[in-house]
Design a protein around this motif. Structure first.
Motif, PDB file in Angstrom:
ATOM      1  N   ASP A 245     -18.733   9.188  37.675  1.00 19.63           N
ATOM      2  CA  ASP A 245     -18.834   8.029  38.566  1.00 19.63           C
ATOM      3  C   ASP A 245     -17.467   7.516  38.989  1.00 19.63           C
ATOM      4  O   ASP A 245     -17.376   6.564  39.775  1.00 19.63           O
ATOM      5  CB  ASP A 245     -19.645   6.908  37.913  1.00 19.63           C
ATOM      6  N   HIS A 246     -16.361   8.136  38.484  1.00 18.09           N
ATOM      7  CA  HIS A 246     -15.015   7.753  38.911  1.00 18.09           C
ATOM      8  C   HIS A 246     -14.124   8.961  39.199  1.00 18.09           C
ATOM      9  O   HIS A 246     -12.918   8.818  39.335  1.00 18.09           O
ATOM     10  CB  HIS A 246     -14.350   6.849  37.862  1.00 18.09           C
ATOM     11  N   PHE A 247     -14.748  10.162  39.310  1.00 20.03           N
ATOM     12  CA  PHE A 247     -14.004  11.381  39.659  1.00 20.03           C
ATOM     13  C   PHE A 247     -14.904  12.252  40.521  1.00 20.03           C
ATOM     14  O   PHE A 247     -16.017  12.601  40.110  1.00 20.03           O
ATOM     15  CB  PHE A 247     -13.571  12.125  38.399  1.00 20.03           C
ATOM     16  N   ASP A 248     -14.422  12.581  41.738  1.00 18.59           N
ATOM     17  CA  ASP A 248     -15.271  13.326  42.678  1.00 18.59           C
ATOM     18  C   ASP A 248     -15.074  14.838  42.622  1.00 18.59           C
ATOM     19  O   ASP A 248     -15.575  15.563  43.484  1.00 18.59           O
ATOM     20  CB  ASP A 248     -15.047  12.814  44.105  1.00 18.59           C
ATOM     21  N   GLY A 249     -14.369  15.305  41.608  1.00 15.82           N
ATOM     22  CA  GLY A 249     -14.065  16.725  41.496  1.00 15.82           C
ATOM     23  C   GLY A 249     -12.651  17.049  41.921  1.00 15.82           C
ATOM     24  O   GLY A 249     -12.118  18.112  41.565  1.00 15.82           O
ATOM     25  N   GLU A 250     -12.029  16.134  42.668  1.00 17.73           N
ATOM     26  CA  GLU A 250     -10.640  16.312  43.095  1.00 17.73           C
ATOM     27  C   GLU A 250      -9.790  15.087  42.802  1.00 17.73           C
ATOM     28  O   GLU A 250      -8.645  15.210  42.363  1.00 17.73           O
ATOM     29  CB  GLU A 250     -10.574  16.633  44.597  1.00 17.73           C
ATOM     30  N   ARG A 251     -10.355  13.902  43.045  1.00 16.79           N
ATOM     31  CA  ARG A 251      -9.567  12.681  42.917  1.00 16.79           C
ATOM     32  C   ARG A 251     -10.352  11.616  42.133  1.00 16.79           C
ATOM     33  O   ARG A 251     -11.583  11.560  42.191  1.00 16.79           O
ATOM     34  CB  ARG A 251      -9.187  12.121  44.288  1.00 16.79           C
ATOM     35  N   PHE A 252      -9.596  10.769  41.438  1.00 14.82           N
ATOM     36  CA  PHE A 252     -10.170   9.645  40.722  1.00 14.82           C
ATOM     37  C   PHE A 252     -10.289   8.442  41.664  1.00 14.82           C
ATOM     38  O   PHE A 252      -9.594   8.359  42.682  1.00 14.82           O
ATOM     39  CB  PHE A 252      -9.304   9.287  39.520  1.00 14.82           C
ATOM     40  N   PHE A 253     -11.168   7.512  41.308  1.00 15.06           N
ATOM     41  CA  PHE A 253     -11.352   6.320  42.132  1.00 15.06           C
ATOM     42  C   PHE A 253     -11.923   5.212  41.269  1.00 15.06           C
ATOM     43  O   PHE A 253     -12.434   5.443  40.164  1.00 15.06           O
ATOM     44  CB  PHE A 253     -12.261   6.615  43.327  1.00 15.06           C
ATOM     45  N   ASN A 254     -11.847   3.977  41.777  1.00 11.36           N
ATOM     46  CA  ASN A 254     -12.460   2.826  41.130  1.00 11.36           C
ATOM     47  C   ASN A 254     -13.891   2.698  41.633  1.00 11.36           C
ATOM     48  O   ASN A 254     -14.103   2.505  42.833  1.00 11.36           O
ATOM     49  CB  ASN A 254     -11.676   1.552  41.448  1.00 11.36           C
ATOM     50  N   PRO A 255     -14.892   2.831  40.772  1.00 22.82           N
ATOM     51  CA  PRO A 255     -16.288   2.831  41.233  1.00 22.82           C
ATOM     52  C   PRO A 255     -16.637   1.588  42.049  1.00 22.82           C
ATOM     53  O   PRO A 255     -16.403   0.462  41.632  1.00 22.82           O
ATOM     54  CB  PRO A 255     -17.087   2.866  39.919  1.00 22.82           C
TER      55      PRO A 255
ATOM     56  N   ARG B  62      -2.018  11.891  45.398  1.00 23.71           N
ATOM     57  CA  ARG B  62      -2.650  10.581  45.274  1.00 23.71           C
ATOM     58  C   ARG B  62      -3.958  10.676  44.492  1.00 23.71           C
ATOM     59  O   ARG B  62      -4.858  11.454  44.831  1.00 23.71           O
ATOM     60  CB  ARG B  62      -2.900  10.019  46.672  1.00 23.71           C
ATOM     61  N   ASN B  63      -4.060   9.894  43.419  1.00 21.76           N
ATOM     62  CA  ASN B  63      -5.268   9.769  42.598  1.00 21.76           C
ATOM     63  C   ASN B  63      -5.722  11.083  41.967  1.00 21.76           C
ATOM     64  O   ASN B  63      -6.898  11.243  41.625  1.00 21.76           O
ATOM     65  CB  ASN B  63      -6.415   9.143  43.410  1.00 21.76           C
ATOM     66  N   ARG B  64      -4.773  12.007  41.777  1.00 17.48           N
ATOM     67  CA  ARG B  64      -5.088  13.268  41.095  1.00 17.48           C
ATOM     68  C   ARG B  64      -4.987  13.129  39.575  1.00 17.48           C
ATOM     69  O   ARG B  64      -5.411  14.015  38.843  1.00 17.48           O
ATOM     70  CB  ARG B  64      -4.129  14.359  41.564  1.00 17.48           C
ATOM     71  N   ALA B  65      -4.376  12.051  39.092  1.00 23.49           N
ATOM     72  CA  ALA B  65      -4.341  11.731  37.667  1.00 23.49           C
ATOM     73  C   ALA B  65      -4.928  10.335  37.497  1.00 23.49           C
ATOM     74  O   ALA B  65      -4.891   9.506  38.412  1.00 23.49           O
ATOM     75  CB  ALA B  65      -2.919  11.812  37.122  1.00 23.49           C
ATOM     76  N   PHE B  66      -5.445  10.067  36.291  1.00 25.28           N
ATOM     77  CA  PHE B  66      -6.227   8.844  36.096  1.00 25.28           C
ATOM     78  C   PHE B  66      -5.370   7.705  35.551  1.00 25.28           C
ATOM     79  O   PHE B  66      -4.200   7.882  35.206  1.00 25.28           O
ATOM     80  CB  PHE B  66      -7.382   9.143  35.144  1.00 25.28           C
ATOM     81  N   TRP B  67      -5.957   6.535  35.464  1.00 26.99           N
ATOM     82  CA  TRP B  67      -5.317   5.314  34.972  1.00 26.99           C
ATOM     83  C   TRP B  67      -6.279   4.642  33.989  1.00 26.99           C
ATOM     84  O   TRP B  67      -7.494   4.795  34.080  1.00 26.99           O
ATOM     85  CB  TRP B  67      -4.999   4.374  36.134  1.00 26.99           C
TER      86      TRP B  67
ATOM     87  N   HIS C  76      -2.843  19.806  39.155  1.00 29.18           N
ATOM     88  CA  HIS C  76      -3.767  18.677  39.121  1.00 29.18           C
ATOM     89  C   HIS C  76      -4.874  18.884  38.106  1.00 29.18           C
ATOM     90  O   HIS C  76      -5.238  20.002  37.749  1.00 29.18           O
ATOM     91  CB  HIS C  76      -4.372  18.462  40.516  1.00 29.18           C
ATOM     92  N   TYR C  77      -5.443  17.755  37.675  1.00 29.84           N
ATOM     93  CA  TYR C  77      -6.562  17.769  36.741  1.00 29.84           C
ATOM     94  C   TYR C  77      -7.786  18.410  37.383  1.00 29.84           C
ATOM     95  O   TYR C  77      -8.077  18.201  38.563  1.00 29.84           O
ATOM     96  CB  TYR C  77      -6.886  16.326  36.329  1.00 29.84           C
TER      97      TYR C  77
END
Length: 345
Positions: A30-40, A218-223, A23-24
């Motif tokens: 503001d869109h990565f918490d250190g483990e997973r990416f997310f939509n702000p 899940r959400n370990r790589a970005f889009w 994993h990355y």
């Protein structure tokens, strides 16, 4: 019976623990918490249990059996200057030719959008360009890691033949390197830009989505969406996105001013209780088109793989209705079938 077969497909995917990639790792943003990416500001509220619920209760609308096309495209070797030629290979795979460069988006030539060759969504039409007719590729853009967008077999085939530059959001380079260790992959965050030539710069921009190739990454790589800033105008490519209130589209309009062409997904959107977060329906795609200033628009993400309950014919029907309801200017939104091409003005 069909829904039970689909449920079996999910169970098979769940067993893929051993194929989860590394994993990355990177700084918190503001869109990565250190483990997973997310939509702000827009956390996803659908997890594995909802996936299983959908697969067990789904009511897929009709799709045809596999059929050939009357013709496939045979593109020119190069398109020079500000001319812009788009060939629709299928789903969201496009050959974009401009400025003397050949660019592929999310290349998928495999028969299935799946980690397997024997199970998973199977294409109902062949690719709109035979692989042997694809001209030498200079640049490959990969938006995220879902199997209908990141097809490692096709990426490897292109790499072995052409050694193209491959640009993708953060974390997807690790997935590709697991298959092609020697490949040169350029992984970037939202807001980054990559100069390809004096007449073309690629920008990575937000799109409202998520990622996974197994139930455990899940959400370990970005889009990301891509903007191709060219001497002939901007091309906005959004492979897969929920509308998400339209923020990303309005922000793109504010940042880039205008677009010569917008590529927006319009398919695989039912049932809405499950799909609305990550797949726009045609009404929302037309809203996005308006948010972008009504550029010429190429709809995608339809009539290739059956990935949701939406019927084969339904996106075109719903898109026509949405265009009429929004009084969209005639001729600005142009659906293509795979194998067709468009010389964009």
């Amino acid at each position: 019976m069909p829904h039970k077969l689909n449920f079996l497909s999910v169970l098979v995917l769940i067993m893929q623990i051993s194929c989860a990639p590394r994993h990355y790792q990177g700084p918190v943003s503001d869109h990565f918490d250190g483990e997973r990416f997310f939509n702000p500001g827009k956390p996803m509220d659908k997890g594995l249990l909802e996936v299983l619920k959908w697969y067990w209760t789904r009511q897929p609308q009709p799709w045809p059996e596999y059929s050939e096309f009357p013709v496939t495209d045979k593109p020119p070797q190069r398109v020079m200057g500000n001319q812009l030629r788009i060939s629709f290979v299928g789903h969201v795979t496009l050959l974009i030719q401009t400025q003397g460069l050949n660019i592929l988006t999310d290349p998928v030539w495999s028969d299935r959008a799946s980690p397997f060759t024997w199970i998973g969504p199977k294409r109902v039409h062949p690719p709109g360009i035979r692989f042997e007719d694809v001209p030498p590729i200079d640049l490959v853009l990969i938006s995220h890691n879902h199997y209908d967008h990141l097809d490692l077999a096709s990426v490897e085939r292109l790499w072995r033949r052409d050694r193209p530059r491959i640009i993708t959001p953060l974390g997807n380079d690790r997935i590709i390197h697991d298959r092609i260790p020697e490949a040169t992959i350029e992984a970037h965050d939202w807001g980054h830009q990559v100069v390809i030539s004096p007449n073309l710069t690629v920008h990575l921009e937000p799109m409202h989505h998520w990622s996974a190739r197994t139930p455990f990454d899940r959400n370990r790589a970005f889009w990301a969406a891509f903007v191709l800033a060219t001497a002939g105008g901007n091309v906005y490519f959004v492979a897969d996105s929920g509308y998400g209130g339209g923020d990303t589209f309005r922000a793109a309009k504010k940042k880039f001013g205008s677009f010569r062409l917008a590529v927006l997904p319009v398919g695989d959107y039912d049932p809405r209780w499950f799909m609305a977060y990550n797949h726009m329906n045609p009404e929302e795609a037309v809203r996005a088109y308006n948010d972008l200033g009504q550029p010429q628009m190429l709809p995608t993400h339809y009539r290739t793989f059956q990935l949701a309950d939406t019927g084969y014919e339904v996106p075109f029907r719903d898109l026509t209705a949405a265009m009429q309801a929004a009084s969209a200017p005639e001729g600005r939104i142009r659906p293509l079938m795979a194998g067709e091409h468009w010389w964009v003005e």
